[in-house]
Structures are given as structure tokens and as C-alpha cells.
Design an enzyme around this catalytic site. Structure first.
Site, PDB file in Angstrom:
ATOM      1  N   ASN A  62       0.828  -1.216   0.000  1.00 47.34           N
ATOM      2  CA  ASN A  62       0.000   0.000   0.000  1.00 47.34           C
ATOM      3  C   ASN A  62       0.861   1.265   0.000  1.00 47.34           C
ATOM      4  O   ASN A  62       0.689   2.156  -0.833  1.00 47.34           O
ATOM      5  CB  ASN A  62      -0.937   0.014   1.210  1.00 47.34           C
ATOM      6  CG  ASN A  62      -2.014  -1.045   1.115  1.00 47.34           C
ATOM      7  OD1 ASN A  62      -2.191  -1.661   0.067  1.00 47.34           O
ATOM      8  ND2 ASN A  62      -2.721  -1.284   2.192  1.00 47.34           N
ATOM      9  N   ASN A 121      -7.972  20.974 -43.235  1.00 46.50           N
ATOM     10  CA  ASN A 121      -8.644  20.767 -41.954  1.00 46.50           C
ATOM     11  C   ASN A 121      -7.691  20.961 -40.769  1.00 46.50           C
ATOM     12  O   ASN A 121      -6.565  20.474 -40.796  1.00 46.50           O
ATOM     13  CB  ASN A 121      -9.228  19.354 -41.899  1.00 46.50           C
ATOM     14  CG  ASN A 121     -10.258  19.112 -42.988  1.00 46.50           C
ATOM     15  OD1 ASN A 121     -10.991  20.021 -43.369  1.00 46.50           O
ATOM     16  ND2 ASN A 121     -10.309  17.896 -43.492  1.00 46.50           N
ATOM     17  N   GLN A 179      -6.908   0.847  -7.079  1.00 42.10           N
ATOM     18  CA  GLN A 179      -6.109   0.388  -8.217  1.00 42.10           C
ATOM     19  C   GLN A 179      -6.619   1.002  -9.521  1.00 42.10           C
ATOM     20  O   GLN A 179      -5.838   1.246 -10.449  1.00 42.10           O
ATOM     21  CB  GLN A 179      -6.167  -1.139  -8.309  1.00 42.10           C
ATOM     22  CG  GLN A 179      -5.409  -1.730  -9.491  1.00 42.10           C
ATOM     23  CD  GLN A 179      -5.530  -3.244  -9.520  1.00 42.10           C
ATOM     24  OE1 GLN A 179      -5.608  -3.891  -8.494  1.00 42.10           O
ATOM     25  NE2 GLN A 179      -5.558  -3.821 -10.703  1.00 42.10           N
ATOM     26  N   TYR A 196      -7.510   0.929   3.213  1.00 37.60           N
ATOM     27  CA  TYR A 196      -7.261   0.643   1.796  1.00 37.60           C
ATOM     28  C   TYR A 196      -8.399  -0.188   1.208  1.00 37.60           C
ATOM     29  O   TYR A 196      -8.954  -1.067   1.864  1.00 37.60           O
ATOM     30  CB  TYR A 196      -5.935  -0.113   1.621  1.00 37.60           C
ATOM     31  CG  TYR A 196      -5.694  -0.475   0.180  1.00 37.60           C
ATOM     32  CD1 TYR A 196      -5.266   0.483  -0.729  1.00 37.60           C
ATOM     33  CD2 TYR A 196      -5.964  -1.763  -0.295  1.00 37.60           C
ATOM     34  CE1 TYR A 196      -5.083   0.169  -2.064  1.00 37.60           C
ATOM     35  CE2 TYR A 196      -5.791  -2.087  -1.621  1.00 37.60           C
ATOM     36  CZ  TYR A 196      -5.348  -1.116  -2.512  1.00 37.60           C
ATOM     37  OH  TYR A 196      -5.182  -1.425  -3.839  1.00 37.60           O
ATOM     38  N   SER A 217      -9.378  16.165 -47.215  1.00 35.55           N
ATOM     39  CA  SER A 217     -10.569  15.334 -47.297  1.00 35.55           C
ATOM     40  C   SER A 217     -10.349  14.246 -48.339  1.00 35.55           C
ATOM     41  O   SER A 217      -9.647  14.456 -49.327  1.00 35.55           O
ATOM     42  CB  SER A 217     -11.778  16.189 -47.683  1.00 35.55           C
ATOM     43  OG  SER A 217     -12.855  15.380 -48.134  1.00 35.55           O
ATOM     44  N   LYS A 238      -5.116   4.500 -11.122  1.00 35.39           N
ATOM     45  CA  LYS A 238      -3.793   4.659 -11.728  1.00 35.39           C
ATOM     46  C   LYS A 238      -3.837   4.859 -13.244  1.00 35.39           C
ATOM     47  O   LYS A 238      -3.183   5.758 -13.782  1.00 35.39           O
ATOM     48  CB  LYS A 238      -2.925   3.421 -11.440  1.00 35.39           C
ATOM     49  CG  LYS A 238      -2.148   3.477 -10.174  1.00 35.39           C
ATOM     50  CD  LYS A 238      -1.039   2.413 -10.132  1.00 35.39           C
ATOM     51  CE  LYS A 238      -1.554   1.023 -10.345  1.00 35.39           C
ATOM     52  NZ  LYS A 238      -0.471   0.014 -10.184  1.00 35.39           N
ATOM     53  N   THR A 264     -19.209  38.954 -29.353  1.00 29.81           N
ATOM     54  CA  THR A 264     -20.001  38.462 -28.241  1.00 29.81           C
ATOM     55  C   THR A 264     -21.242  37.804 -28.841  1.00 29.81           C
ATOM     56  O   THR A 264     -21.775  38.296 -29.835  1.00 29.81           O
ATOM     57  CB  THR A 264     -20.425  39.582 -27.264  1.00 29.81           C
ATOM     58  OG1 THR A 264     -21.294  40.500 -27.937  1.00 29.81           O
ATOM     59  CG2 THR A 264     -19.216  40.325 -26.714  1.00 29.81           C
ATOM     60  N   HIS A 265     -21.678  36.683 -28.273  1.00 31.97           N
ATOM     61  CA  HIS A 265     -22.811  35.919 -28.814  1.00 31.97           C
ATOM     62  C   HIS A 265     -22.555  35.507 -30.268  1.00 31.97           C
ATOM     63  O   HIS A 265     -23.504  35.307 -31.032  1.00 31.97           O
ATOM     64  CB  HIS A 265     -24.121  36.722 -28.730  1.00 31.97           C
ATOM     65  CG  HIS A 265     -24.420  37.264 -27.378  1.00 31.97           C
ATOM     66  ND1 HIS A 265     -25.065  36.542 -26.400  1.00 31.97           N
ATOM     67  CD2 HIS A 265     -24.133  38.482 -26.824  1.00 31.97           C
ATOM     68  CE1 HIS A 265     -25.183  37.279 -25.308  1.00 31.97           C
ATOM     69  NE2 HIS A 265     -24.613  38.452 -25.535  1.00 31.97           N
TER      70      HIS A 265
END
Length: 424
Positions: free
Chosen positions: A109, A285, A322, A317, A277, A325, A154-155
Site C-alpha cells: 500500500n 482541416n 487500483q 485501503y 478530405s 492509476k 459576443t454571442h
């Protein structure tokens, strides 16, 4: 070999389920387990549990393992449960009985916990350095393009004049906020849990201050129960910090994708950094930035995962830990890659000249026009109504020459002040 082997075999199906992907994941923490094992061995010698000759043998064996890990020749075979059992087996195989003594006064541990804390500590520092590199790139771009105007929105509607200098330095300054949080989390993980064993300490007279200094931890987690309880708490904190950084990068990547589209047309990149593409030959792209956005959004979800795995677990524990991780380590590795590719790609951005006389930008300067009238003595409300009336009547004529002089505005970016603000 299993560290908990008591002389009987476990059901193979149960074993496969409980081991999971530990062998593959543990490669990332192997060197830290070696570091912690060496510090532990030095401590065992200092309290008389092993001799000076045994320490010398263990040190030599661990240094050889560290070299194998560094060279990429260290392998955790399927016969081993995890990196910890592999390292103990190697020491026993090379050194004999002294190899069996390395586990004295510790549990798997705290062995796992200290290796993870060391991994987290070092990788938070690496992430921090990479953030600083991106930060410096953005400030350099801001300086280079400080006089290039950019429509502000904005918007998603044309709003007020901005600049590329303002855009680049905005994300640079946001990264400072992310570093503040990363630094706070670094303090959380910079506490030595070694010596907490299975969560309740040891009857051996171990010297936890010695291992704290040997492993270069800032302090130790004094309470052994608190040390074990930190498993999960550290991961939740790290996930929140990495998620905040990824939020900044995801939003920036979205801007890049938007600004590169033909409808905006503010920036582009060399052909080598874009993809095409399979059926449309005209396409360029921004796949790298779309993947950055997607990966960053995925990492932002990690905090919820860490929270749900560990939420309301009682003291002590539990094997649930586990499961923390794999994805927390994957997140670190992804964030490091994302920072590298973002920094590499954005350095090659091509800023386009934008014609602010274009009809779609004709109302970009209405606020400046209102402010001009206010400076001449008109009240703000009356000036607002006058310019609004011109907009409605189609008679508005913009003033393109207004300077914004206050700190942090398009004509006073305060780049040096932002640079000085980055944590030293």
C-alpha cells in the site's frame, strides 16, 4: 510472484481480473519504486534492520534496475503481478536472502502510494515547464502581432475591435491561473506517505524523516491513516488541476478552428500542419486542434471519474484505488503531448490581414463612436441613442482611429506585466 503469496494458487480468472492492466501501467512508475526502495533500504540500515554490507548490495542491485528502466530494457513479464513484485524478485534473484529483506517495515500500500506521489510530483513539474514554454510562445506571438486588428465577438456577433495581440496574450494570462492551481496541487502531493505501511504504521522503529529527506519531499504525511486516505484525494485534486488547464487549451483550440474557417478567415497554417478530405480536394482541416479539443475535453471528465471511484469509501485501503492509476497516468502523458503539439503548431500560425472596411464589420466601432460623443460632453445614454439611431437609419460612419489606452486594452497590452506575473 506475488507480494502476498501464502503458498496457494489463486483462480486464474480471478487473478486476471484483479491484476488488470497493472503491468503495462506500472512501467511509468518503475523508476520511482526503485527510488523509494533505495531510500527505504538506507533507512532500514540506519535503524539496524539490515547491515551496511546488505545495504551496499541492495544499492548496487537497485542502481542496476534503475539503469535498465532508463535504457528501456526493463520488462514486467506476465508472471508478475506488478512492478513491485518484479523489482523484489529481481533483487532476490540477484542478491539472494538480502533481496527478501527490502519489504521489511512497508506494505504494498505505501509502496504504491509513495511511487505514485513521486510520479505525480515530477510530472506536475514537467507539465509546469511545458505550460511555461507555451506561455512564452503566446507572449511572443502577441508582441509580433500586437498591431494586427481582429474583430471581437459576443454571442458570435460582431462586437468591438480586438487584436491578435490581445487574443494571444489573453490565453497566455489564463495559463497563469492554471499554473497557480498546478502549484497548489504540487504541494498536496509533496508529502511523503512511506512508513504508513497498510495504513496503520509499523511496530518497527522506522525513521520517516530520513526517507522524507532522501526522497526530497517537502514534508511527510505524519498521520499514517491520513497518508492512506490521501490515495484518491491526490488523484481528484490532480484531475481538477489538469482539467482546468485542458479547459483553457480546449477553448483556445476551438478559437483556432473557428478563426481558420472560411467564414472567419482570420488565420491559417502551413499545409504540412493540416489534413485533407478523401473526396473534397480543397479542404485544409485543422485536425490537430480538433484532436487537442477532444483530448482536452476527455481529460476534463477525469475528475468525475476519480470522484465516483473514491466517493464515500470508508477509512483504510480498498482495491478500488487500483482503478485510479491507469487514467490519471494516461492523463499526465496526454497533457504533456498536448502541450508539446500545441506549442509546436501555434508557433507556425499565419495571421491574415483583415479588411475592417468590409461591410460585415461596419458596426465594430459603434462603442468608440459613442465614447467620442461622451468625451465631447454628451451623456452616455444620449450618445448611445444617437449612434443607435444612425445604425437603424443606415447612416452610421465608423471612426477607425480611436486609441484604447488603459492597461490591458488593444493598444496597451501590458505584456511585460503579464510576463512578470508568471509564477517563478
Amino acid at each position: 510472484m506475488k507480494l502476498w503469496d501464502k503458498g496457494f494458487s489463486i483462480d486464474k480468472q480471478i487473478e486476471n481480473f484483479t491484476v488488470g492492466n497493472d503491468r503495462e501501467i506500472d512501467i511509468h512508475i518503475a523508476k520511482y519504486d526503485v527510488q523509494a526502495s533505495l531510500a527505504h533500504a538506507i533507512m532500514l540500515e540506519s535503524i539496524g534492520i539490515i547491515s551496511a554490507d546488505e545495504l551496499a548490495d541492495l544499492k548496487k542491485g537497485l542502481e542496476e534496475l534503475a539503469a535498465d528502466i532508463e535504457n528501456g530494457t526493463f520488462v514486467i513479464e506476465p508472471s508478475f503481478e506488478d512492478v513491485h513484485s518484479k523489482i523484489e524478485w529481481e533483487l532476490t534473484n540477484k542478491l539472494g536472502e538480502v533481496g527478501k529483506k527490502i519489504h521489511t517495515a512497508r506494505s504494498r500500500n505505501d509502496q504504491v502510494l509513495v511511487a505514485l506521489q513521486l510520479y505525480y510530483k515530477e510530472n506536475l513539474a514537467i507539465v509546469n515547464d511545458k505550460v511555461k514554454s507555451l506561455f512564452e510562445t503566446l507572449l511572443n506571438l502577441a508582441e509580433t502581432h500586437k498591431d494586427s486588428l481582429l474583430p471581437g465577438y459576443t454571442h458570435l456577433q460582431v462586437a468591438m475591435p480586438s487584436s491578435f495581440g490581445l487574443w494571444f496574450s489573453a490565453y497566455a494570462e489564463l495559463l497563469i491561473d492554471d499554473v497557480y492551481v498546478l502549484n497548489a496541487i504540487s504541494k498536496v502531493v509533496d508529502q511523503n506517505p512511506l512508513g504508513s505501511a497498510a495504513g496503520y504504521g509499523s511496530s518497527f522503529p522506522i525513521d520517516r524523516e530520513l526517507t522524507t529527506a532522501a526522497l526530497d519531499f517537502a514534508t511527510l504525511k505524519y498521520n499514517v491513516v491520513a497518508a492512506q486516505l490521501s490515495r484518491g484525494k491526490s488523484e481528484r485534486s490532480i484531475a481538477a488541476a489538469l482539467g482546468g488547464l485542458c479547459n483553457t487549451m480546449a477553448r483556445f483550440a476551438m478559437d483556432v478552428c473557428l478563426y481558420m474557417s472560411q467564414n472567419f478567415g482570420f488565420i491559417t497554417f502551413p499545409d504540412e500542419l493540416t489534413t485533407g478530405s478523401s473526396i473534397m480536394p480543397h479542404k485544409k482541416n485543422p485536425d490537430v486542434f480538433e484532436l487537442i479539443r477532444g483530448k482536452c475535453n476527455k481529460i476534463q471528465a477525469l475528475h468525475s471519474e476519480m470522484l465516483l471511484i473514491t466517493n464515500n469509501l470508508p477509512t483504510g485501503y480498498h482495491r478500488d484505488f487500483q482503478l485510479l492509476k491507469e487514467n490519471i497516468i494516461a492523463a499526465f502523458e496526454d497533457v504533456k503531448d498536448i502541450l508539446d503539439i500545441f506549442n509546436y503548431s501555434i508557433q507556425q500560425v499565419i495571421v491574415k490581414d483583415i479588411d475592417l472596411n468590409d461591410e460585415k464589420y461596419q458596426y465594430l466601432f459603434t462603442v468608440d463612436s459613442i465614447n467620442n460623443l461622451v468625451v465631447e460632453g454628451m451623456s452616455f445614454r444620449e450618445a448611445y441613442q444617437q449612434i443607435g439611431g444612425q445604425v437603424q437609419a443606415g447612416t452610421y460612419k465608423p471612426d477607425l482611429g480611436k486609441q484604447h489606452t488603459h492597461v490591458g486594452s488593444i493598444h496597451n497590452l501590458s505584456l511585460e506585466k503579464i510576463k512578470d506575473k508568471f509564477p517563478k
